[in-house]
Design an enzyme around this catalytic site. Sequence first.
Site, PDB file in Angstrom:
ATOM      1  N   HIS A 468       0.824  -1.200   0.000  1.00 21.01           N
ATOM      2  CA  HIS A 468       0.000   0.000   0.000  1.00 21.01           C
ATOM      3  C   HIS A 468       0.870   1.266   0.000  1.00 21.01           C
ATOM      4  O   HIS A 468       0.732   2.136  -0.861  1.00 21.01           O
ATOM      5  CB  HIS A 468      -0.928  -0.013   1.226  1.00 21.01           C
ATOM      6  CG  HIS A 468      -1.853   1.156   1.324  1.00 21.01           C
ATOM      7  ND1 HIS A 468      -3.192   1.068   1.005  1.00 21.01           N
ATOM      8  CD2 HIS A 468      -1.640   2.438   1.688  1.00 21.01           C
ATOM      9  CE1 HIS A 468      -3.754   2.256   1.184  1.00 21.01           C
ATOM     10  NE2 HIS A 468      -2.829   3.112   1.599  1.00 21.01           N
ATOM     11  N   GLU A 469       1.774   1.340   0.958  1.00 20.61           N
ATOM     12  CA  GLU A 469       2.609   2.547   1.051  1.00 20.61           C
ATOM     13  C   GLU A 469       3.530   2.662  -0.157  1.00 20.61           C
ATOM     14  O   GLU A 469       3.828   3.762  -0.620  1.00 20.61           O
ATOM     15  CB  GLU A 469       3.415   2.543   2.357  1.00 20.61           C
ATOM     16  CG  GLU A 469       2.572   2.546   3.635  1.00 20.61           C
ATOM     17  CD  GLU A 469       1.438   3.560   3.642  1.00 20.61           C
ATOM     18  OE1 GLU A 469       1.570   4.620   3.005  1.00 20.61           O
ATOM     19  OE2 GLU A 469       0.388   3.276   4.263  1.00 20.61           O
ATOM     20  N   HIS A 472       1.662   4.446  -2.862  1.00 20.01           N
ATOM     21  CA  HIS A 472       1.727   5.905  -2.683  1.00 20.01           C
ATOM     22  C   HIS A 472       3.099   6.421  -3.112  1.00 20.01           C
ATOM     23  O   HIS A 472       3.220   7.461  -3.763  1.00 20.01           O
ATOM     24  CB  HIS A 472       1.513   6.280  -1.213  1.00 20.01           C
ATOM     25  CG  HIS A 472       0.088   6.202  -0.757  1.00 20.01           C
ATOM     26  ND1 HIS A 472      -0.949   6.814  -1.429  1.00 20.01           N
ATOM     27  CD2 HIS A 472      -0.476   5.600   0.336  1.00 20.01           C
ATOM     28  CE1 HIS A 472      -2.088   6.578  -0.774  1.00 20.01           C
ATOM     29  NE2 HIS A 472      -1.830   5.852   0.284  1.00 20.01           N
ATOM     30  N   HIS A 475       3.478   6.819  -6.782  1.00 19.23           N
ATOM     31  CA  HIS A 475       2.762   8.024  -7.206  1.00 19.23           C
ATOM     32  C   HIS A 475       3.655   9.258  -7.026  1.00 19.23           C
ATOM     33  O   HIS A 475       3.690  10.146  -7.867  1.00 19.23           O
ATOM     34  CB  HIS A 475       1.502   8.146  -6.345  1.00 19.23           C
ATOM     35  CG  HIS A 475       0.359   8.853  -6.999  1.00 19.23           C
ATOM     36  ND1 HIS A 475      -0.821   9.063  -6.346  1.00 19.23           N
ATOM     37  CD2 HIS A 475       0.201   9.412  -8.219  1.00 19.23           C
ATOM     38  CE1 HIS A 475      -1.660   9.712  -7.139  1.00 19.23           C
ATOM     39  NE2 HIS A 475      -1.063   9.933  -8.288  1.00 19.23           N
TER      40      HIS A 475
HETATM   41 ZN   LIG Z   1      -3.215   5.179   1.791  1.00 18.88          ZN
END
Ligand SMILES: [Zn+2]
Length: 676
Positions: A468-469, A472, A475
Amino acid sequence: MGNPLLESWSTPYETPPFQSIEINHFRPAIDEAIRLAKEEIRQITENPNPPTFENTVVALDNSGEKLGQISSILFNLNSAETSRELMAEAQAISPILTRFSNDITLNVNLFSRIREIYISKDTLGLTREQEMLLEKRYRTFLLGGAGLNINDRLRFREISEELSKLTLKFEENVLDETNTFELHITEYQNLAGLPEDIVETGAEEAVKRNKEGWVFTLQFPSYVPFMQYSEKRELREKMFKAYNSRAFHKDSRDNRSLVTRIVNLRLETAIMLGFKNFAEMVLGDRMAEGPDKVVTFLEELFTYSHNAALKDFRNIEDFASGFGHNDKIEKWDWAYFSEKLKKARHNIDDEILRPYFSLDKVTEAIFGLAFRLFGLKFMTSDKIPVYHTEVTTWEVFNENGNLAAILYLDLHPRKGKNGGAWMTSFREEKILNNNRIIPLVSIVSNFARPSATKPSLLTFNELTTLLHEFGHALHGMLSQCTYESIAGTNVARDFVELPSQFMENWAFEKDWLDSFAAHYKTGEKIPFEMVQRIKDASAFNEGYACNRQLGFSFLDMAWHTITEPFGSEINNFEKSALARTELFQWSESMNMSCSFTHLFGGGYAAGYYGYKWAEVLDADAFQFFKESGLFNKEVADLFRRHILESGGSDKPMNLYRKFRGKEPSIEAFLERSGLK
Ligand SMILES: [Zn+2]
């Protein structure tokens, strides 16, 4: 003595020179950086030339660079490596920064220049990215009240101040109510069903309070297992009712009047700024674009999840009657029987897979995934300064061999680090004079550190957290935007979780898991049926869970789409907003709104739908990969170009359409969560 925060940095890639930064450097550096930023703003507003996109909007975006650098170091350290002294500095500096940013938003000359550009925006030949930056700036000023006449502006300021007091008070009341209640147990038989460690915590809590026996509270680590395991129905009822009637007791901590006041002031603000209601005001720059789309989305999900929820409900009823429970299923029975049924059906826990996920292997595999999909290469570096010896740094190269970003990994718990996991950055990407400024991105988490006999091992849950991290981080690292304010993760709130949740999907893919997941001792490959069991267990009671979340979202939208001041009974309002999703008997003694801090304390007002929205989005995006072959380069390229590189350079729905070829549909989500 110089202040390293204010000097230019001769470190590799101009990364922060952590080794020479001391706590007492921050305050003077912030003061000086604010002075510099104010001077830059003054040059914009006093520019004798008529306002242009470059001399105003771009100049504003580039102003305060030093201030941004210093405050990101301050707040990142305060989360990852803090001390009493640093916390005190951060607390003292926060209001100074808020005041400075308010000064900008209320700067009349600055706003009038931006408005002039905004009014003639269609004649300026702006690119889509420039339009987005202009929109974002203009909106910030508008929502900050800059466009109001002098009287309205006074009222606006009054409301803002009152709202911040009311929302704080709201949270305070909920906190007090949460902390005040205790369930005091003195007879051993009343502990029936509770696991040993929970009983132990209850005993410790009692000692802390100078009491005999055991004490259970409304804090999550006490409340949740109590509701799941206690065999004493009347005690579960007592706990449940206490939790769900917080700040609803007609006493000094009752939040009823605060809810009314908050929704009415929000409405007043919205109307003053020219919107029909608060939701319309808040949702203007979201992917959902407005309340209508949100409600349509919720309705569509509701048609599926409600039936699934009824089915889940009947399952629990049947299961409970097999246990000799002949009464109705009440709200305080749900967690108890659910837990039992879940255990009977999917006997699995998160710890089982830990030996298969050694942190080093996982990190390598995630880097490998980023290489296969997006062509990224990660080279460890020992030249970049770090704030703690445990932090590792990586040079990240793209397909053409150019440096794309610097990645910091700070993965183990320490005193002085916040709990949980997050992605942040020390510098964001932008393009300045045709030169791409390399972003400095960081992932911080709390994974068990290696011991003398064992490497650092992750649970399945922690594996998805890291993915998940990392999503990010991608991105942030891959961003190819011209302007910092719309680069990387600076996107709409209902769009920002797409890359992160998208990455979580890989944890369930056999092809990828097989490439790295092996028992750290025996080298045995991960048994995929265990992963499948986790997957099945995660879909358990999804219908019920989805229906419940939709209820919260309906309630949120109901409160924030009122167009007339609210003046009646809160409980009736809530009852009718929740009617469709209610599976249990309604009880007048409980109320959700009065303790719903997401809506009336924090910043989720008119935004609660975002949780489900993001799930639908990531399922739809991942479906595209599944349909085309998981590692399909063309699909990965589309995702990289239109999602990971594009930041907020276009409207989120446009970006998504460019990637996917169509708008997202709920199909993939329904399938993944077994709702259809
Ligand atoms: Zn998040």
